[in-house]
Design an enzyme around this catalytic site. Structure first.
Site, PDB file in Angstrom:
ATOM      1  N   GLY A  73       0.838  -1.195   0.000  1.00 35.70           N
ATOM      2  CA  GLY A  73       0.000   0.000   0.000  1.00 35.70           C
ATOM      3  C   GLY A  73       0.869   1.240   0.000  1.00 35.70           C
ATOM      4  O   GLY A  73       2.022   1.196   0.451  1.00 35.70           O
ATOM      5  N   GLN A  78       2.965  10.067   1.061  1.00 33.92           N
ATOM      6  CA  GLN A  78       4.263   9.370   1.129  1.00 33.92           C
ATOM      7  C   GLN A  78       5.137   9.643  -0.094  1.00 33.92           C
ATOM      8  O   GLN A  78       6.325   9.340  -0.078  1.00 33.92           O
ATOM      9  CB  GLN A  78       4.057   7.851   1.267  1.00 33.92           C
ATOM     10  CG  GLN A  78       3.417   7.448   2.578  1.00 33.92           C
ATOM     11  CD  GLN A  78       3.305   5.936   2.649  1.00 33.92           C
ATOM     12  OE1 GLN A  78       2.345   5.359   2.167  1.00 33.92           O
ATOM     13  NE2 GLN A  78       4.301   5.295   3.244  1.00 33.92           N
ATOM     14  N   CYS A 120       5.846   0.160   7.272  1.00 31.80           N
ATOM     15  CA  CYS A 120       5.469   1.307   6.447  1.00 31.80           C
ATOM     16  C   CYS A 120       6.673   1.729   5.620  1.00 31.80           C
ATOM     17  O   CYS A 120       7.783   1.773   6.146  1.00 31.80           O
ATOM     18  CB  CYS A 120       5.018   2.457   7.357  1.00 31.80           C
ATOM     19  SG  CYS A 120       4.501   3.927   6.456  1.00 31.80           S
ATOM     20  N   LEU A 121       6.440   2.020   4.341  1.00 34.12           N
ATOM     21  CA  LEU A 121       7.556   2.414   3.477  1.00 34.12           C
ATOM     22  C   LEU A 121       8.180   3.729   3.935  1.00 34.12           C
ATOM     23  O   LEU A 121       9.319   4.020   3.594  1.00 34.12           O
ATOM     24  CB  LEU A 121       7.087   2.511   2.016  1.00 34.12           C
ATOM     25  CG  LEU A 121       6.586   1.189   1.411  1.00 34.12           C
ATOM     26  CD1 LEU A 121       6.122   1.400  -0.030  1.00 34.12           C
ATOM     27  CD2 LEU A 121       7.650   0.102   1.478  1.00 34.12           C
ATOM     28  N   HIS A 162      -4.618   1.407   7.298  1.00 35.81           N
ATOM     29  CA  HIS A 162      -3.272   1.992   7.425  1.00 35.81           C
ATOM     30  C   HIS A 162      -3.088   3.117   6.402  1.00 35.81           C
ATOM     31  O   HIS A 162      -2.577   4.190   6.730  1.00 35.81           O
ATOM     32  CB  HIS A 162      -2.237   0.871   7.229  1.00 35.81           C
ATOM     33  CG  HIS A 162      -0.807   1.317   7.213  1.00 35.81           C
ATOM     34  ND1 HIS A 162       0.143   0.830   8.097  1.00 35.81           N
ATOM     35  CD2 HIS A 162      -0.133   2.177   6.392  1.00 35.81           C
ATOM     36  CE1 HIS A 162       1.317   1.390   7.817  1.00 35.81           C
ATOM     37  NE2 HIS A 162       1.183   2.207   6.784  1.00 35.81           N
ATOM     38  N   GLU A 163      -3.529   2.864   5.161  1.00 31.34           N
ATOM     39  CA  GLU A 163      -3.350   3.876   4.099  1.00 31.34           C
ATOM     40  C   GLU A 163      -4.258   5.090   4.312  1.00 31.34           C
ATOM     41  O   GLU A 163      -3.829   6.230   4.105  1.00 31.34           O
ATOM     42  CB  GLU A 163      -3.596   3.263   2.717  1.00 31.34           C
ATOM     43  CG  GLU A 163      -2.645   2.127   2.328  1.00 31.34           C
ATOM     44  CD  GLU A 163      -1.186   2.403   2.621  1.00 31.34           C
ATOM     45  OE1 GLU A 163      -0.741   3.569   2.506  1.00 31.34           O
ATOM     46  OE2 GLU A 163      -0.469   1.454   2.995  1.00 31.34           O
ATOM     47  N   HIS A 166      -2.840   7.496   6.715  1.00 33.09           N
ATOM     48  CA  HIS A 166      -1.824   8.396   6.141  1.00 33.09           C
ATOM     49  C   HIS A 166      -2.460   9.697   5.649  1.00 33.09           C
ATOM     50  O   HIS A 166      -1.842  10.759   5.709  1.00 33.09           O
ATOM     51  CB  HIS A 166      -1.127   7.725   4.943  1.00 33.09           C
ATOM     52  CG  HIS A 166       0.048   6.883   5.316  1.00 33.09           C
ATOM     53  ND1 HIS A 166       1.176   7.381   5.930  1.00 33.09           N
ATOM     54  CD2 HIS A 166       0.294   5.558   5.123  1.00 33.09           C
ATOM     55  CE1 HIS A 166       2.056   6.407   6.108  1.00 33.09           C
ATOM     56  NE2 HIS A 166       1.541   5.278   5.631  1.00 33.09           N
TER      57      HIS A 166
HETATM   58 NI    NI Z   1       2.450   3.429   5.627  1.00 32.33          NI
END
Ligand code: NI
Length: 196
Positions: A73, A78, A120-121, A162-163, A166
């Protein structure tokens, strides 16, 4: 899981399928913002009619960046874009994907909870168990502006929540105790410093 999901018939082009991960055009890749960063703490703006071209251009880039990472995701903040847009693909048999969700909104969540180890990236190599509602129903628009609704459970439910977090300036570590969060943020800062 399949019984719970009402997958949109068509979500995006095939050129972004996981099998294509190794053939990703490097020109599509975007730099991922690493925490801490102001844009990761900010509330993203709704995608409006004037943003059509932006989101259309951004979708394949976000998917390519997600697959390349690799991740399941990615939210627009991000990649330094403050718009309410996420891409998701948990890359499991029977799961819908790739999903591009514009202005996603949580409509309802289950009382039942589920715990997954999340990463998380934007917090590379950091992981922690996070407890969230086990089932989530979301409304969103696809790239053509069509309204969609999806009910998900399992990993997909966690990933979508989660997304969407963000887009509200919330990271998975914000669901942890201050002690755990600070430990992770310090570890991340140390590891990032070593990389520089
Ligand atoms: Ni994330």
């Amino acid at each position: 899981m399949p019984g719970l999901m009402s997958a949109p018939d068509d979500t995006s082009s095939n050129e972004t399928s996981p099998q294509a991960a190794e053939r990703i055009d490097p020109a599509l890749l975007l730099p991922i913002v690493i925490a801490p960063s102001a844009i990761l703490k900010a509330k993203a703006k709704p995608v409006g009619p004037g943003d059509e071209d932006t989101v259309r251009a951004l979708a394949p880039k976000m998917l390519a960046t997600m697959y390349k990472a690799p991740g399941i995701g990615l939210a627009a903040p991000q990649v330094n874009v403050g718009l309410r847009m996420v891409v998701v693909d948990i890359q499991k048999a029977g799961s819908p994907g790739p999903l591009v969700m514009i202005n996603p909104e949580v409509v309802s969540v289950s009382q039942e909870l589920n715990t997954y180890e999340e990463g998380c990236l934007s917090l590379p190599e950091q992981f922690a168990e996070v407890t969230r509602p086990a089932v989530v129903t979301v409304r969103y628009q696809d790239l053509s502006g069509k309204k969609e609704q999806l009910t998900a459970d399992g990993l997909l439910a966690t990933c979508i929540q989660h997304e969407i977090d963000h887009l509200n300036g919330v990271l998975f570590v914000d669901h942890l105790s201050a002690l755990k969060r600070n430990m992770i943020m310090r570890k991340l800062a140390k590891e990032q410093k070593r990389k520089d």
